[in-house]
Design a protein around this motif. Structure first.
Motif, PDB file in Angstrom:
ATOM      1  N   PHE A  46      35.134  28.824  45.266  1.00 25.41           N
ATOM      2  CA  PHE A  46      34.945  30.209  44.811  1.00 25.41           C
ATOM      3  C   PHE A  46      34.782  31.146  46.012  1.00 25.41           C
ATOM      4  N   HIS A  47      34.038  30.677  46.999  1.00 24.00           N
ATOM      5  CA  HIS A  47      33.858  31.455  48.231  1.00 24.00           C
ATOM      6  C   HIS A  47      35.215  31.774  48.877  1.00 24.00           C
ATOM      7  N   LYS A  48      36.078  30.761  48.912  1.00 25.92           N
ATOM      8  CA  LYS A  48      37.410  30.951  49.518  1.00 25.92           C
ATOM      9  C   LYS A  48      38.255  31.929  48.719  1.00 25.92           C
ATOM     10  N   LEU A  49      38.147  31.869  47.396  1.00 26.62           N
ATOM     11  CA  LEU A  49      38.891  32.808  46.553  1.00 26.62           C
ATOM     12  C   LEU A  49      38.453  34.241  46.847  1.00 26.62           C
ATOM     13  N   LEU A  50      37.136  34.441  46.985  1.00 25.41           N
ATOM     14  CA  LEU A  50      36.632  35.791  47.281  1.00 25.41           C
ATOM     15  C   LEU A  50      37.137  36.257  48.643  1.00 25.41           C
ATOM     16  N   GLU A  51      37.120  35.350  49.617  1.00 26.50           N
ATOM     17  CA  GLU A  51      37.608  35.718  50.958  1.00 26.50           C
ATOM     18  C   GLU A  51      39.078  36.116  50.914  1.00 26.50           C
ATOM     19  N   SER A  52      39.867  35.344  50.176  1.00 23.25           N
ATOM     20  CA  SER A  52      41.300  35.644  50.101  1.00 23.25           C
ATOM     21  C   SER A  52      41.533  36.979  49.411  1.00 23.25           C
ATOM     22  N   ASN A 237      37.738  45.561  27.753  1.00 22.13           N
ATOM     23  CA  ASN A 237      38.464  44.298  27.953  1.00 22.13           C
ATOM     24  C   ASN A 237      38.163  43.699  29.322  1.00 22.13           C
ATOM     25  N   ARG A 238      37.818  42.427  29.337  1.00 23.48           N
ATOM     26  CA  ARG A 238      37.687  41.713  30.617  1.00 23.48           C
ATOM     27  C   ARG A 238      38.929  40.833  30.787  1.00 23.48           C
ATOM     28  N   ARG A 239      39.102  40.341  32.021  1.00 23.64           N
ATOM     29  CA  ARG A 239      40.253  39.480  32.293  1.00 23.64           C
ATOM     30  C   ARG A 239      39.773  38.069  32.561  1.00 23.64           C
ATOM     31  N   HIS A 240      40.443  37.098  31.930  1.00 21.96           N
ATOM     32  CA  HIS A 240      40.039  35.722  32.132  1.00 21.96           C
ATOM     33  C   HIS A 240      40.390  35.239  33.539  1.00 21.96           C
ATOM     34  N   PHE A 241      39.496  34.490  34.134  1.00 25.24           N
ATOM     35  CA  PHE A 241      39.776  33.772  35.385  1.00 25.24           C
ATOM     36  C   PHE A 241      38.793  32.616  35.441  1.00 25.24           C
ATOM     37  N   GLU A 242      39.008  31.666  36.312  1.00 22.76           N
ATOM     38  CA  GLU A 242      37.983  30.671  36.631  1.00 22.76           C
ATOM     39  C   GLU A 242      37.929  30.574  38.154  1.00 22.76           C
ATOM     40  N   CYS A 243      36.762  30.175  38.669  1.00 20.65           N
ATOM     41  CA  CYS A 243      36.528  30.191  40.122  1.00 20.65           C
ATOM     42  C   CYS A 243      37.521  29.334  40.907  1.00 20.65           C
ATOM     43  N   ASP A 244      38.099  28.318  40.255  1.00 18.11           N
ATOM     44  CA  ASP A 244      38.988  27.415  41.002  1.00 18.11           C
ATOM     45  C   ASP A 244      40.464  27.714  40.756  1.00 18.11           C
ATOM     46  N   TRP A 245      40.754  28.865  40.164  1.00 19.60           N
ATOM     47  CA  TRP A 245      42.162  29.235  39.958  1.00 19.60           C
ATOM     48  C   TRP A 245      42.836  29.527  41.295  1.00 19.60           C
ATOM     49  N   PRO A 246      44.129  29.225  41.400  1.00 19.12           N
ATOM     50  CA  PRO A 246      44.871  29.574  42.623  1.00 19.12           C
ATOM     51  C   PRO A 246      44.859  31.092  42.829  1.00 19.12           C
ATOM     52  N   LEU A 247      44.818  31.485  44.081  1.00 17.39           N
ATOM     53  CA  LEU A 247      44.782  32.906  44.438  1.00 17.39           C
ATOM     54  C   LEU A 247      45.866  33.714  43.712  1.00 17.39           C
ATOM     55  N   ASN A 248      47.094  33.175  43.675  1.00 21.14           N
ATOM     56  CA  ASN A 248      48.208  33.928  43.080  1.00 21.14           C
ATOM     57  C   ASN A 248      48.002  34.241  41.609  1.00 21.14           C
ATOM     58  N   HIS A 249      47.335  33.337  40.892  1.00 17.09           N
ATOM     59  CA  HIS A 249      47.088  33.580  39.469  1.00 17.09           C
ATOM     60  C   HIS A 249      46.151  34.774  39.288  1.00 17.09           C
ATOM     61  N   VAL A 250      45.125  34.841  40.152  1.00 18.03           N
ATOM     62  CA  VAL A 250      44.169  35.953  40.054  1.00 18.03           C
ATOM     63  C   VAL A 250      44.836  37.242  40.508  1.00 18.03           C
ATOM     64  N   LEU A 251      45.592  37.151  41.600  1.00 13.83           N
ATOM     65  CA  LEU A 251      46.291  38.342  42.124  1.00 13.83           C
ATOM     66  C   LEU A 251      47.261  38.916  41.094  1.00 13.83           C
ATOM     67  N   TYR A 252      47.903  38.026  40.333  1.00 15.05           N
ATOM     68  CA  TYR A 252      48.858  38.479  39.329  1.00 15.05           C
ATOM     69  C   TYR A 252      48.224  39.490  38.385  1.00 15.05           C
ATOM     70  N   PHE A 253      46.996  39.196  37.928  1.00 11.19           N
ATOM     71  CA  PHE A 253      46.309  40.119  37.026  1.00 11.19           C
ATOM     72  C   PHE A 253      45.945  41.422  37.738  1.00 11.19           C
ATOM     73  N   LEU A 254      45.527  41.293  38.991  1.00 13.38           N
ATOM     74  CA  LEU A 254      45.068  42.480  39.715  1.00 13.38           C
ATOM     75  C   LEU A 254      46.226  43.405  40.105  1.00 13.38           C
ATOM     76  N   LYS A 255      47.435  42.847  40.095  1.00 19.39           N
ATOM     77  CA  LYS A 255      48.598  43.676  40.453  1.00 19.39           C
ATOM     78  C   LYS A 255      49.150  44.435  39.265  1.00 19.39           C
ATOM     79  N   SER A 256      48.749  44.031  38.056  1.00 20.64           N
ATOM     80  CA  SER A 256      49.231  44.779  36.905  1.00 20.64           C
ATOM     81  C   SER A 256      48.347  45.996  36.688  1.00 20.64           C
ATOM     82  N   LYS A 257      48.979  47.077  36.376  1.00 25.04           N
ATOM     83  CA  LYS A 257      48.232  48.337  36.266  1.00 25.04           C
ATOM     84  C   LYS A 257      47.461  48.392  34.951  1.00 25.04           C
TER      85      LYS A 257
END
Ligand SMILES: [Zn+2]
Length: 259
Positions: A46-52, A237-257
Motif C-alpha cells: 500500500f505504501h508503494k501504491l501511494l508513492e507511485s 459515489n466512491r470508487r472501488h480499489f484495494e491496497c494491492d491493486w496494480p498502479l495502472n488499475h487505480v490510475l485508470y479511475f483517476l484519469k477518467s473525468k
C-alpha cells in the motif's frame, strides 16, 4: 506508405501520451476493504501504491475534507485529490493499513457493522462465510476507539451488512438507524457518515435512500464512479480499489473525468 507510417506513429504517440498523462483534476474517494485478500501480503504494498500515485501528481487529503468539498461542490480545477475509506471494519485495517496512513499523516474513514463486532462466534463465522466472503476477523471496539482518537472517521455500514434493496421501512430503520445508535452509544460521538453495504446502486432502494439521508448528512455508494453523485445528488459515489491493486488499475479511475 508515408501515410501508413504517419498513422503508425500517431497511434503509438497516443499510447505513449495516455500512459504518461496525468490523472484528471477532481476529488476521488477510493474505497477498499482490506490490505489484500491474501493474509500474508506486507503493508509495504500500500505504501508503494501511494508513492507511485504521488509520482503521478496525486495529492492525498483527509477523508472528511474530501467529503466536505464534494458535498459543497468545491471541485479543484488543477489538482487530483484522493482520500480513502474502508468498509466492513476488518482487523487488518487497524494492524496493517493504519501504520501506512500514520506514515503519510493521512486520516481516513472506516465504515463498520456493529453486529460483526458484538456478535458471538457463530454470528461472526456466518458473517465471514456468507456475507463478506473472507476469513478476516473484525476490529475490536478498543481498536475503533483508537482510530477515532487519532483523528480518523468512523461511519456506519448497517448492523448486519444485508442488502437494502427493499421497501420494508421497519427493516431499513432497524439496519440504518440501529447502526448509528449502536456506534454512538459505544464511542460517545455523533456518527454522520453512512455507506450502503455492497455499494452498488442495484442493491439500494429509493426508500432506503430516504431513510439513510434522513439519518445521516453524508451517505455513500461505491458505484457510478464517473459521477460525483447518484440519486439526484443525495448519494456521494466512491470508487472501488484495494491496497494491492496494480498502479495502472487505480490510475485508470483517476484519469477518467468526474462530472
Ligand atoms: Zn461492505
Amino acid at each position: 506508405m508515408i501515410l501508413k507510417y504517419r498513422s503508425f506513429f500517431r497511434k503509438h504517440l497516443i499510447n505513449f501520451l495516455s500512459t504518461s498523462a496525468k490523472p484528471n483534476a477532481g476529488i476521488h474517494i477510493l474505497n477498499g476493504h482490506f490490505l489484500s485478500l491474501k493474509n500474508d501480503t506486507p503493508p509495504e504494498i500500500f505504501h508503494k501504491l501511494l508513492e507511485s500515485l504521488k509520482g503521478y501528481g496525486v495529492k492525498f487529503i483527509d477523508f472528511e475534507e474530501a467529503a466536505f468539498k464534494i458535498k459543497n461542490r468545491e471541485f479543484p480545477q488543477n489538482d487530483c485529490l484522493v482520500a480513502f475509506t474502508w468498509d466492513d471494519g476488518f482487523e487488518e485495517c487497524f494492524s496493517k493499513i493504519k501504520p501506512v496512513l500514520d506514515y503519510w499523516d493521512l486520516k481516513a474513514g472506516f465504515f463498520i457493522n456493529p453486529n460483526f463486532i458484538d456478535g458471538d462466534q457463530n454470528y461472526k463465522e456466518n458473517f465471514k462465510k456468507n456475507v463478506v466472503l473472507t476469513d478476516k476477523n473484525p476490529m475490536s471496539w478498543p481498536m475503533i476507539q483508537q482510530l477515532l482518537e487519532e483523528g480518523h472517521t468512523i461511519g456506519a455500514h448497517t448492523l448486519d451488512h444485508l442488502s437494502l434493496k427493499t421497501d420494508d421501512l421497519g427493516f431499513l430503520k432497524h439496519q440504518i438507524e440501529g447502526s448509528k445508535k449502536r456506534i454512538e452509544e459505544q464511542l460517545g460521538v455523533e456518527v454522520i457518515h453512512f455507506a450502503f453495504p455492497f455499494g452498488q446502486l442495484k442493491y439500494i432502494s429509493e426508500v432506503a435512500v430516504e431513510v439513510a439521508c434522513k439519518t445521516f448528512p453524508y451517505v455513500y455508494s461505491q458505484d457510478n464512479y464517473r459521477h460525483y453523485f447518484s440519486f439526484d445528488g443525495r448519494i456521494i459515489n466512491r470508487r472501488h480499489f484495494e491496497c494491492d491493486w496494480p498502479l495502472n488499475h487505480v490510475l485508470y479511475f483517476l484519469k477518467s473525468k468526474s462530472l
